[in-house]
Design an enzyme around this catalytic site. Structure first.
Site, PDB file in Angstrom:
ATOM      1  N   ARG A   1      11.674  -1.691  11.131  1.00  0.00           N
ATOM      2  CA  ARG A   1      10.314  -1.261  11.524  1.00  0.00           C
ATOM      3  C   ARG A   1      10.175  -2.045  13.137  1.00  0.00           C
ATOM      4  O   ARG A   1      10.473  -3.150  12.829  1.00  0.00           O
ATOM      5  CB  ARG A   1       9.273  -0.892  11.144  1.00  0.00           C
ATOM      6  CG  ARG A   1       8.430   0.686  10.954  1.00  0.00           C
ATOM      7  CD  ARG A   1       7.343   0.309  10.153  1.00  0.00           C
ATOM      8  NE  ARG A   1       6.237  -0.550  10.018  1.00  0.00           N
ATOM      9  CZ  ARG A   1       4.947  -0.417   9.408  1.00  0.00           C
ATOM     10  NH1 ARG A   1       5.233   0.515   7.799  1.00  0.00           N
ATOM     11  NH2 ARG A   1       4.047  -1.605   9.781  1.00  0.00           N
TER      12      ARG A   1
ATOM     13  N   LYS B   1       0.917  -1.460  -0.425  1.00  0.00           N
ATOM     14  CA  LYS B   1      -0.073   0.910   0.539  1.00  0.00           C
ATOM     15  C   LYS B   1       0.901   1.369  -0.443  1.00  0.00           C
ATOM     16  O   LYS B   1       1.091   2.444  -0.836  1.00  0.00           O
ATOM     17  CB  LYS B   1      -0.792   0.212   1.097  1.00  0.00           C
ATOM     18  CG  LYS B   1      -2.080  -1.551   1.578  1.00  0.00           C
ATOM     19  CD  LYS B   1      -2.828  -1.136   2.383  1.00  0.00           C
ATOM     20  CE  LYS B   1      -2.306  -1.162   3.738  1.00  0.00           C
ATOM     21  NZ  LYS B   1      -1.180  -2.741   4.493  1.00  0.00           N
TER      22      LYS B   1
ATOM     23  N   ARG C   1      -9.695   0.441   8.764  1.00  0.00           N
ATOM     24  CA  ARG C   1      -9.392  -1.438   9.275  1.00  0.00           C
ATOM     25  C   ARG C   1     -10.575  -1.936   9.708  1.00  0.00           C
ATOM     26  O   ARG C   1     -10.009  -2.716   9.848  1.00  0.00           O
ATOM     27  CB  ARG C   1      -8.126  -0.701   9.837  1.00  0.00           C
ATOM     28  CG  ARG C   1      -7.156  -1.239   9.491  1.00  0.00           C
ATOM     29  CD  ARG C   1      -6.175  -0.475  10.106  1.00  0.00           C
ATOM     30  NE  ARG C   1      -4.145  -1.343  10.136  1.00  0.00           N
ATOM     31  CZ  ARG C   1      -3.508  -0.625   9.263  1.00  0.00           C
ATOM     32  NH1 ARG C   1      -3.299  -0.092   8.585  1.00  0.00           N
ATOM     33  NH2 ARG C   1      -2.698  -1.849   9.495  1.00  0.00           N
TER      34      ARG C   1
ATOM     35  N   ARG D   1       0.299  -9.251  13.313  1.00  0.00           N
ATOM     36  CA  ARG D   1      -0.646  -8.313  13.071  1.00  0.00           C
ATOM     37  C   ARG D   1      -1.534  -8.621  11.408  1.00  0.00           C
ATOM     38  O   ARG D   1      -2.005  -8.550  11.117  1.00  0.00           O
ATOM     39  CB  ARG D   1       0.236  -7.179  12.212  1.00  0.00           C
ATOM     40  CG  ARG D   1       0.912  -6.090  13.375  1.00  0.00           C
ATOM     41  CD  ARG D   1       2.230  -5.464  12.346  1.00  0.00           C
ATOM     42  NE  ARG D   1       1.802  -5.028  11.073  1.00  0.00           N
ATOM     43  CZ  ARG D   1       2.969  -4.704  10.201  1.00  0.00           C
ATOM     44  NH1 ARG D   1       3.964  -5.336  11.119  1.00  0.00           N
ATOM     45  NH2 ARG D   1       3.124  -3.898   9.514  1.00  0.00           N
TER      46      ARG D   1
ATOM     47  N   ARG E   1      11.839  -5.734   4.766  1.00  0.00           N
ATOM     48  CA  ARG E   1      11.298  -4.110   4.486  1.00  0.00           C
ATOM     49  C   ARG E   1      12.343  -3.541   5.275  1.00  0.00           C
ATOM     50  O   ARG E   1      12.682  -3.668   6.511  1.00  0.00           O
ATOM     51  CB  ARG E   1      10.426  -3.353   4.993  1.00  0.00           C
ATOM     52  CG  ARG E   1       9.851  -1.812   5.219  1.00  0.00           C
ATOM     53  CD  ARG E   1       8.740  -1.740   5.461  1.00  0.00           C
ATOM     54  NE  ARG E   1       7.901  -2.229   6.062  1.00  0.00           N
ATOM     55  CZ  ARG E   1       6.794  -2.149   6.279  1.00  0.00           C
ATOM     56  NH1 ARG E   1       5.947  -2.373   4.918  1.00  0.00           N
ATOM     57  NH2 ARG E   1       6.161  -3.032   7.288  1.00  0.00           N
TER      58      ARG E   1
HETATM   59  P1  AP5 Z   1       5.392  -1.806   1.628  1.00  0.00           P
HETATM   60  O1  AP5 Z   1       4.829  -0.742   0.664  1.00  0.00           O
HETATM   61  O2  AP5 Z   1       5.443  -0.728   2.701  1.00  0.00           O
HETATM   62  O3  AP5 Z   1       3.654  -2.497   2.690  1.00  0.00           O
HETATM   63  P2  AP5 Z   1       2.220  -1.975   3.209  1.00  0.00           P
HETATM   64  O4  AP5 Z   1       1.000  -2.408   2.805  1.00  0.00           O
HETATM   65  O5  AP5 Z   1       2.279  -0.831   3.332  1.00  0.00           O
HETATM   66  O6  AP5 Z   1       2.848  -2.126   4.091  1.00  0.00           O
HETATM   67  P3  AP5 Z   1       2.569  -1.444   6.088  1.00  0.00           P
HETATM   68  O7  AP5 Z   1       3.287  -2.711   6.974  1.00  0.00           O
HETATM   69  O8  AP5 Z   1       3.028  -0.523   6.040  1.00  0.00           O
HETATM   70  O9  AP5 Z   1       1.249  -2.344   6.226  1.00  0.00           O
HETATM   71  P4  AP5 Z   1       0.208  -2.040   7.685  1.00  0.00           P
HETATM   72  O10 AP5 Z   1      -1.418  -1.689   6.911  1.00  0.00           O
HETATM   73  O11 AP5 Z   1       0.265  -3.214   8.562  1.00  0.00           O
HETATM   74  O12 AP5 Z   1       1.377  -0.844   8.753  1.00  0.00           O
HETATM   75  P5  AP5 Z   1       0.556   1.269   9.089  1.00  0.00           P
HETATM   76  O13 AP5 Z   1       1.610   1.561   8.477  1.00  0.00           O
HETATM   77  O14 AP5 Z   1      -0.653   0.785   7.878  1.00  0.00           O
HETATM   78  O15 AP5 Z   1       5.675  -2.442   0.664  1.00  0.00           O
HETATM   79  C1  AP5 Z   1       6.654  -3.609   1.811  1.00  0.00           C
HETATM   80  C2  AP5 Z   1       7.474  -4.490   1.384  1.00  0.00           C
HETATM   81  O16 AP5 Z   1       7.200  -4.998   0.638  1.00  0.00           O
HETATM   82  C3  AP5 Z   1       8.733  -3.101   1.239  1.00  0.00           C
HETATM   83  O17 AP5 Z   1      10.094  -3.424   1.281  1.00  0.00           O
HETATM   84  C4  AP5 Z   1       8.707  -2.622   0.108  1.00  0.00           C
HETATM   85  O18 AP5 Z   1       9.405  -2.339  -0.872  1.00  0.00           O
HETATM   86  C5  AP5 Z   1       8.687  -4.673  -0.476  1.00  0.00           C
HETATM   87  N1  AP5 Z   1       7.319  -4.349  -1.413  1.00  0.00           N
HETATM   88  C6  AP5 Z   1       6.105  -3.918  -2.010  1.00  0.00           C
HETATM   89  N2  AP5 Z   1       5.617  -3.751  -3.158  1.00  0.00           N
HETATM   90  C7  AP5 Z   1       6.025  -5.078  -3.879  1.00  0.00           C
HETATM   91  C8  AP5 Z   1       5.800  -6.038  -5.157  1.00  0.00           C
HETATM   92  N3  AP5 Z   1       4.541  -5.629  -5.761  1.00  0.00           N
HETATM   93  N4  AP5 Z   1       6.857  -6.592  -5.009  1.00  0.00           N
HETATM   94  C9  AP5 Z   1       7.743  -6.966  -4.111  1.00  0.00           C
HETATM   95  N5  AP5 Z   1       8.109  -6.623  -3.222  1.00  0.00           N
HETATM   96  C10 AP5 Z   1       6.896  -5.173  -2.694  1.00  0.00           C
HETATM   97  O19 AP5 Z   1       0.448   0.418  10.226  1.00  0.00           O
HETATM   98  C11 AP5 Z   1       0.764   0.643  11.436  1.00  0.00           C
HETATM   99  C12 AP5 Z   1       0.334  -0.187  12.474  1.00  0.00           C
HETATM  100  O20 AP5 Z   1      -0.652   1.609  12.901  1.00  0.00           O
HETATM  101  C13 AP5 Z   1      -0.788  -1.328  12.577  1.00  0.00           C
HETATM  102  O21 AP5 Z   1      -0.731  -1.933  13.051  1.00  0.00           O
HETATM  103  C14 AP5 Z   1      -1.862  -0.244  14.186  1.00  0.00           C
HETATM  104  O22 AP5 Z   1      -1.698  -0.387  15.117  1.00  0.00           O
HETATM  105  C15 AP5 Z   1      -1.635   1.189  13.679  1.00  0.00           C
HETATM  106  N6  AP5 Z   1      -3.028   1.583  12.055  1.00  0.00           N
HETATM  107  C16 AP5 Z   1      -2.628   2.478  11.794  1.00  0.00           C
HETATM  108  N7  AP5 Z   1      -4.040   2.668  11.171  1.00  0.00           N
HETATM  109  C17 AP5 Z   1      -4.685   2.754  12.200  1.00  0.00           C
HETATM  110  C18 AP5 Z   1      -6.420   2.299  11.530  1.00  0.00           C
HETATM  111  N8  AP5 Z   1      -6.716   2.869  11.092  1.00  0.00           N
HETATM  112  N9  AP5 Z   1      -6.367   1.639  12.980  1.00  0.00           N
HETATM  113  C19 AP5 Z   1      -6.246   1.564  14.040  1.00  0.00           C
HETATM  114  N10 AP5 Z   1      -4.827   1.627  13.931  1.00  0.00           N
HETATM  115  C20 AP5 Z   1      -4.279   2.398  13.079  1.00  0.00           C
END
Ligand code: AP5
Length: 215
Positions: free
Chosen positions: A161, A14, A89, A172, A128
């Site tokens: 991270r 994402k 979410r 997660r 990552r």
């Molecule tokens: P990346 O693009 O970083 O993946 P992502 O989908 O953004 O993954 P996240 O782990 O950041 O998502 P998340 O939803 O768990 O975390 P968030 O920060 O929102 O890609 C991942 C890796 O793969 C990278 O190294 C990239 O280079 C590689 N890659 C990407 N695409 C690729 C491809 N096509 N092929 C190969 N490699 C690829 O949330 C973190 C925390 O915040 C949550 O756990 C929660 O505690 C809190 N939080 C955030 N939002 C909320 C909410 N709305 N409600 C409650 N808690 C929340």
């Protein structure tokens, strides 16, 4: 005007797509995870509160997240659209978000559901690395930095991270299945869901998304 929600499990890509889409369409990338991480780094009250949940792989309470997003969407830079990454979410967040959108008289252009099998997600997340300074995302295998541990863009320190540790990743993914997966049905029912195959390269996912969102 493009009002977009990026849905999908941790590691679906994402954040990676959001960076590309912001460059293409000029709309702000609003990542609730990034906002919490910035606050955590600065040790604000919001950051300290969110950190207690994030570090265990749990979701931050709905009210806290919804208040934050609703405030952010009133900023001037959202007048031509927005790209939400990681929100909503839970069903509670989605329902409250719909009520907010209705009150503001705005609709969603699309909810992009990025799908990839779990066996791909775990290596993506565990490999990552993120720049501490500018936030650029790397991967030790797929997208390594030129010099180990140093950001290609700004020279900042590249780190892993805390919630990307393997035991937290499993938590997660389980939280995603239980609390976020039901949103696909919620948005499908209202005709706003578009499924993106996120199992191949970032370029492949980007091509599908831009085919939907237009030039
Ligand atoms: P990346 O693009 O970083 O993946 P992502 O989908 O953004 O993954 P996240 O782990 O950041 O998502 P998340 O939803 O768990 O975390 P968030 O920060 O929102 O890609 C991942 C890796 O793969 C990278 O190294 C990239 O280079 C590689 N890659 C990407 N695409 C690729 C491809 N096509 N092929 C190969 N490699 C690829 O949330 C973190 C925390 O915040 C949550 O756990 C929660 O505690 C809190 N939080 C955030 N939002 C909320 C909410 N709305 N409600 C409650 N808690 C929340």
């Amino acid at each position: 005007m493009r009002n977009i929600v990026l849905l999908g499990p941790p590691g679906a890509g994402k954040g990676t797509q959001a960076t590309l889409l912001t460059a293409r369409y000029g709309i702000p990338h609003i990542s609730t995870g990034d906002i919490f991480r910035t606050n955590l780094k600065e040790q604000t009250p919001l950051g300290k509160q969110a950190g207690e949940y994030m570090n265990k792989g749990l979701l931050v309470p709905d009210d806290l997240v919804c208040d934050l997003v609703e405030d952010r969407l009133t900023w001037d830079d959202c007048k031509e659209g927005f790209l939400l990454d990681g929100f909503p979410r839970t069903i509670v967040q989605a329902e409250r978000f719909d009520a907010f959108l209705e009150k503001q008289g705005i609709g969603l252009t699309a909810v992009l559901d990025m799908e990839a099998p779990e066996e791909l997600l775990i290596p993506r997340i565990s490999g990552r690395r993120v720049c501490k300074n500018c936030g650029k995302v790397y991967h030790v295998v797929n997208m390594p930095t030129k010099v180990e541990g140093v950001c290609d863009v700004c020279g900042g320190e590249v780190y892993q991270r805390k919630d990307d540790a393997e035991e937290t990743v499993h938590a997660r993914l389980a939280v995603y299945e239980e609390q976020t997966r039901p949103l696909t049905e919620y948005y499908r029912r209202t005709g706003r869901l578009v499924t993106i195959d996120a199992s191949e390269t970032p370029a492949h996912a980007f091509e599908q998304i831009t085919a939907i969102l237009g030039e």
